[in-house]
Write a protein that holds these residues in place. Structure first.
Motif, mmCIF file in Angstrom:
data_model
loop_
_atom_site.group_PDB
_atom_site.id
_atom_site.type_symbol
_atom_site.label_atom_id
_atom_site.label_comp_id
_atom_site.label_asym_id
_atom_site.label_seq_id
_atom_site.Cartn_x
_atom_site.Cartn_y
_atom_site.Cartn_z
ATOM 1 N N ASN A 126 -4.184 -1.820 7.539
ATOM 2 C CA ASN A 126 -4.191 -1.237 6.213
ATOM 3 C C ASN A 126 -4.958 -2.137 5.243
ATOM 4 O OD1 ASN A 126 -3.574 -0.116 3.743
ATOM 5 N ND2 ASN A 126 -1.435 0.269 4.287
ATOM 6 N N VAL A 127 -5.900 -1.538 4.530
ATOM 7 C CA VAL A 127 -6.707 -2.300 3.579
ATOM 8 C C VAL A 127 -5.857 -2.833 2.425
ATOM 9 C CG1 VAL A 127 -7.472 -0.394 2.089
ATOM 10 C CG2 VAL A 127 -8.995 -2.322 2.522
ATOM 11 N N TRP A 128 -4.740 -2.155 2.141
ATOM 12 C CA TRP A 128 -3.851 -2.628 1.077
ATOM 13 C C TRP A 128 -3.181 -3.940 1.466
ATOM 14 C CZ3 TRP A 128 -4.204 -0.939 -3.630
ATOM 15 C CH2 TRP A 128 -4.707 0.331 -3.854
ATOM 16 N N ILE A 129 -2.793 -4.060 2.703
ATOM 17 C CA ILE A 129 -2.172 -5.307 3.161
ATOM 18 C C ILE A 129 -3.185 -6.438 3.082
ATOM 19 C CG2 ILE A 129 -1.190 -6.495 5.163
ATOM 20 C CD1 ILE A 129 0.141 -3.847 5.910
ATOM 21 N N ALA A 148 -5.761 -6.652 1.092
ATOM 22 C CA ALA A 148 -5.995 -6.957 -0.328
ATOM 23 C C ALA A 148 -4.856 -7.793 -0.908
ATOM 24 C CB ALA A 148 -6.169 -5.663 -1.119
ATOM 25 N N ILE A 149 -3.633 -7.408 -0.610
ATOM 26 C CA ILE A 149 -2.478 -8.167 -1.117
ATOM 27 C C ILE A 149 -2.487 -9.587 -0.571
ATOM 28 C CG2 ILE A 149 0.048 -8.324 -0.993
ATOM 29 C CD1 ILE A 149 0.050 -5.209 -1.096
ATOM 30 N N TYR A 203 7.886 -6.944 7.723
ATOM 31 C CA TYR A 203 6.788 -6.105 8.211
ATOM 32 C C TYR A 203 6.752 -6.102 9.742
ATOM 33 C CZ TYR A 203 2.020 -4.795 9.449
ATOM 34 O OH TYR A 203 0.928 -4.216 10.035
#
Length: 184
Positions: A2-5, A7-8, A42
């Motif tokens: 996931n690109v969100w992970i 980024a975070i 996670y």
């Protein structure tokens, strides 16, 4: 992934790297402990509870002296924790050998005073997010490149070979970037 992970993780690593470069430490343990807890959650959710179990045992073994004082039990010897560490390594190694070996290796680097605590906790959190050979190779490549460049610089400028102590969190940031580039 996931690109969100990603980024975070990159934002978090950029912040802690800035602290590491500026002060050679993070301002509070929560800056690495909370992301570790999130990474453990996670990994447990995606199905590799064995890695989360191993990290739990490693974290408890790391705090063995505090646990001994708190409970007034004889928990401060590594021999008490050895069976739990081997059990965790065995269970995690059956599902993800690379992740299990990396977790124990990073913990041992801290135990043997080769790494700082924030570096070890951060690297373990990253292995929980990416428990694969790509992350470990990216980490090794970044560290090897920096070691060669630092050694070459000291040979050229100072005309001597010496050991360098460089902040580890920015190197972990670069390792995540390299893994993301190579894995894309």
């Amino acid at each position: 992934m996931n690109v969100w992970i990603l980024a975070i993780v990159l934002i978090w690593l950029a912040i802690v790297s800035w602290f590491d470069l500026r002060n050679r430490e993070v301002p509070h343990t929560a800056w690495v402990a909370l992301p570790l807890a999130g990474a453990m959650f996670y990994q447990a959710v995606v199905g590799n509870w064995q890695l989360t179990f191993l990290v739990t045992v490693v974290a408890l073994a790391s705090e063995r002296k505090r646990l001994a004082k708190l409970t007034e039990l004889n928990l401060d010897t590594i021999f008490f924790w050895a069976p739990f560490l081997f059990a965790g390594l065995y269970l995690a190694g059956r599902v993800n050998p690379m992740g299990a070996i990396a977790i124990v290796g990073f913990w041992l680097a801290w135990e043997l005073h080769c790494w700082g605590g924030a570096d070890a906790v951060t690297s373990i959190a990253l292995v929980l997010i990416w428990p694969d050979i790509q992350f470990v190779l990216a980490l090794l490549a970044v560290h090897a490149l920096v070691a060669v460049v630092a050694t070459g610089f000291s040979l050229l400028k100072e005309h001597k070979l010496r050991v360098h102590q460089l902040p580890g969190l920015p190197l972990l940031f670069c390792s995540v970037l390299l893994r993301a580039i190579l894995h894309a």
